[in-house]
Design a protein around this motif. Structure first.
Motif, short mmCIF file in Angstrom:
data_model
loop_
_atom_site.label_atom_id
_atom_site.label_comp_id
_atom_site.label_asym_id
_atom_site.label_seq_id
_atom_site.Cartn_x
_atom_site.Cartn_y
_atom_site.Cartn_z
N THR A 102 -18.17 -28.30 14.27
CA THR A 102 -18.69 -27.22 15.35
C THR A 102 -19.35 -27.73 16.62
O THR A 102 -20.59 -28.33 16.34
N THR A 139 -21.03 -26.78 20.06
CA THR A 139 -21.67 -25.50 20.96
C THR A 139 -21.72 -25.93 22.31
O THR A 139 -22.53 -27.06 22.47
N GLN A 199 -23.49 -21.55 24.50
CA GLN A 199 -23.67 -20.57 23.79
C GLN A 199 -22.17 -20.08 23.29
O GLN A 199 -21.80 -19.21 22.72
N GLN A 200 -20.97 -20.88 23.77
CA GLN A 200 -19.69 -20.96 22.95
C GLN A 200 -19.53 -22.06 21.87
O GLN A 200 -19.93 -23.01 22.16
N ASP A 201 -19.01 -21.52 20.93
CA ASP A 201 -18.98 -22.44 19.58
C ASP A 201 -17.38 -22.63 19.46
O ASP A 201 -16.50 -21.78 19.47
N LEU A 249 -14.76 -24.57 16.90
CA LEU A 249 -14.58 -25.17 15.42
C LEU A 249 -13.47 -26.07 15.66
O LEU A 249 -12.42 -25.81 16.01
N HIS A 251 -25.33 -28.67 25.09
CA HIS A 251 -24.26 -28.77 24.16
C HIS A 251 -24.90 -29.30 22.82
O HIS A 251 -25.98 -30.19 23.06
N LEU A 260 -23.68 -30.48 18.27
CA LEU A 260 -22.59 -30.26 17.44
C LEU A 260 -23.23 -30.59 16.10
O LEU A 260 -24.53 -30.99 15.83
N LYS A 261 -22.28 -29.93 14.88
CA LYS A 261 -22.82 -29.93 13.79
C LYS A 261 -21.65 -30.19 12.94
O LYS A 261 -20.31 -29.55 13.27
N ASP A 297 -12.87 -26.74 25.39
CA ASP A 297 -11.92 -27.46 24.12
C ASP A 297 -10.57 -27.76 24.70
O ASP A 297 -10.07 -27.11 25.71
N HIS A 318 -32.04 -22.49 21.31
CA HIS A 318 -31.88 -21.76 20.22
C HIS A 318 -32.76 -22.49 19.01
O HIS A 318 -32.37 -22.90 17.67
#
Length: 271
Positions: A41, A43, A46-48, A50, A65, A67-68, A101, A208
């Motif tokens: 994911t 980010t 604030q847009q995620d 996947l 930005h 990522l995880k 994306d 966040h």
């Protein structure tokens, strides 16, 4: 994980990242993140998104930005200056995508060749190591192929110039230089001439996180480097990175990495 304004100096960073999360940050360069295996994911402001293999994002300069990993895997990361590929500089001036994306199957064969070429180059690279000049030449060619395909397909919009963005950058640059020192929202408020509530809102709404967690994450990231690259005692490292005591350091380290600093050092040395 670390949250910070990355003040990179080189034209290009290129490497394969395996199961490495990156918390929210920003930098003046573009960043290409392309998923090779697993799922991630990402980010962006604030847009995620996947992402699974064959998907990626292109982050424009100064976009927040992070990522995880959702499922363990590997990503291709390419971070480069806006003028690295000269023909496309105008795309990055006061613009940003409405969505960052992309899916490689929607692009041409040139993009697939380019991404495979970047992956091959990255295989021999180590994170944060200088990029050899011959690799930069090949990477410029591959990125030119990819950007020629990708940029016209991204929905671009005019970026609003706000004082908030400048404040965020100055704040993160300051913290990147002073995170080992004693810090508080009150001291930052005096440094930047804004209220502690304005600063607190940047952490909660933009990054966040909270101010203490932000500073601790930066200190822990540095501590991990020292554990692996020096023979300093754990107590000395705790003090050097900015924790007031080894007890506080142990508690924060265990909470973040689910192991002790000593065990982390031994595990990495034996692997």
């Amino acid at each position: 994980m670390s949250f910070f304004y990355q003040n990179r100096q080189e034209q290009l960073y290129l490497y394969l990242s395996k199961n490495n999360p990156y918390a929210v940050h920003l930098h003046r360069q573009l960043e290409l993140i392309y998923v090779l295996s697993g799922s991630t994911t990402v980010t962006v402001e604030q847009q995620d998104f996947l992402l699974t293999p064959g998907q990626g994002v292109l982050v424009f300069p100064n976009q927040m930005h992070g990522l995880k990993h959702v499922e363990p895997g590997q990503n291709l990361l390419c971070i480069f200056e806006p003028d690295f590929c000269h023909s496309f500089r105008h795309f990055f001036q006061n613009k940003k995508p409405a969505r960052n994306d992309f899916t490689v199957s929607s692009l041409s064969e040139h993009s697939r060749i380019a991404l495979q070429g970047l992956k091959t180059l990255a295989t021999a690279m180590e994170k944060d190591r200088p990029t050899p000049s011959d690799v930069q030449v090949y990477a410029e060619g591959y990125l030119t192929l990819l950007l020629a395909d990708l940029l016209p397909s991204l929905p671009l919009q005019v970026r609003k110039n706000t004082d908030d963005l400048e404040l965020e950058q100055r704040l993160l640059l300051y913290l990147d230089a002073h995170y080992t020192e004693e810090l508080s929202l009150e001291s930052l408020s005096k440094e930047f001439g804004v209220s502690r509530f304005v600063l607190s809102r940047i952490f909660t709404e933009k990054l966040h996180t909270t101010f203490p967690d932000y500073v601790n994450s930066r200190r822990l990231d540095y501590a991990r480097d020292l554990l692996l690259s020096t023979e300093l005692s754990v107590t000395q490292i705790a003090l050097d990175v900015g924790f007031g005591s080894s007890r506080t350091f142990f508690r924060a380290f265990h909470s973040a990495y689910h192991t002790t600093p000593g065990a982390y050092r031994r595990q990495k040395e034996s692997s």
